[in-house]
Design an enzyme around this catalytic site. Structure first.
Site, PDB file in Angstrom:
ATOM      1  CG  LEU A   1      -2.021  -0.978   1.170  1.00 50.96           C
ATOM      2  CD1 LEU A   1      -2.781  -0.810   2.585  1.00 50.96           C
ATOM      3  CD2 LEU A   1      -3.040  -0.365   0.354  1.00 50.96           C
ATOM      4  CG  ASP A   2      -0.147   4.889  -1.737  1.00 50.60           C
ATOM      5  OD1 ASP A   2      -0.611   5.506  -0.718  1.00 50.60           O
ATOM      6  OD2 ASP A   2      -1.060   4.861  -2.925  1.00 50.60           O
ATOM      7  CE  LYS A   3       4.583   9.597   1.989  1.00 48.58           C
ATOM      8  NZ  LYS A   3       3.821  10.488   2.977  1.00 48.58           N
TER       9      LYS A   3
END
Length: 237
Positions: A101-103
């Site tokens: 999952l992106d930041k």
């Protein structure tokens, strides 16, 4: 019994097999003090190190559901990351994520030391479902829902996204089920249609649900739930 170096790294929870190949190609892996190559095998008693730290292959497979908080970077190699997955996920031994999952996103991560399971889960051709709840900055219209559902052409990636399930949940909120995992896919899709994602949470991967977990919490997946996951991945436990 000998085992190929990428399988050894995968089953030690370091990365997927593909990720292990990249680590080896980068010269970051040693076997008994010698830089490893992708064709190398590990034998009982060998000392395997990644970035100078010895790692061990686990005999027992562990699969864990973890709630990744917003602001946490999955990629451990990102030297600019302020907070990485290692800072917030603490387990008795090393596990790796199956699909990042992106930041700026939060929600469900599947963590495991089963490299084969990671590879199966990450293959786009298997059409494994991932479900999200998304909040955007404008009122959602029927046209927006229809276009998201049909698939959106992403110019920067030169690809049209697969048709997907989208349902409106509120004036600014919708649910979406994807069967592919392009880089920042939902954010790119929304941006193309003139929307900005304000928050994004993954609530399901295949049959595994986020449920009542809170940010930073995890639970081990076992029993029928685990058996179903392996079945969907085309594997046996």
């Amino acid at each position: 019994m000998e085992v190929r170096i990428n399988k050894y790294l995968a089953e030690a929870g370091v990365s997927s097999r593909r990720g292990a190949d990249k680590l080896v190609e980068s010269g970051l892996v040693t076997i008994n003090g010698t830089i490893a190559h992708n064709a190398d095998k590990v034998y009982p008693g060998d000392k395997v190190c990644v970035r100078g730290k010895q790692i061990f292959m686990q005999d027992e497979k562990h699969v864990v559901a973890f709630y990744k908080p917003e602001g946490v970077t999955c990629t451990k190699e990102d030297k600019y990351a302020k907070v990485t997955i290692d800072d917030v996920f603490h387990y008795p031994f090393r596990l790796n994520y199956a699909g990042r999952l992106d930041k700026d996103s939060k929600g469900l991560l599947i963590m495991t030391n089963d490299g084969d399971l990671i590879d199966r889960m990450m293959r786009a051709r298997n059409y494994h479902e991932k479900e999200y709840i998304v909040k955007v900055n404008h009122n959602i219209t029927d046209e927006f829902i229809a276009k998201m559902s049909e698939g959106v052409y992403l110019e920067e990636l030169e690809v049209k996204t697969r048709p997907c399930k989208v349902n409106q949940m509120g004036d600014y909120t919708f649910g979406i089920v994807l069967t592919q995992g392009l880089n920042r896919q939902i954010r790119r899709m929304c941006k193309t249609l003139g929307y900005k994602v304000e928050s994004l949470m993954r609530i399901r991967v295949m049959n595994i649900e986020l449920g009542s977990l809170r940010p930073g919490e995890y639970r081990r997946i076992e029993g029928e739930e685990l058996s179903k996951l392996y079945q969907l991945a085309g594997m046996s436990e």
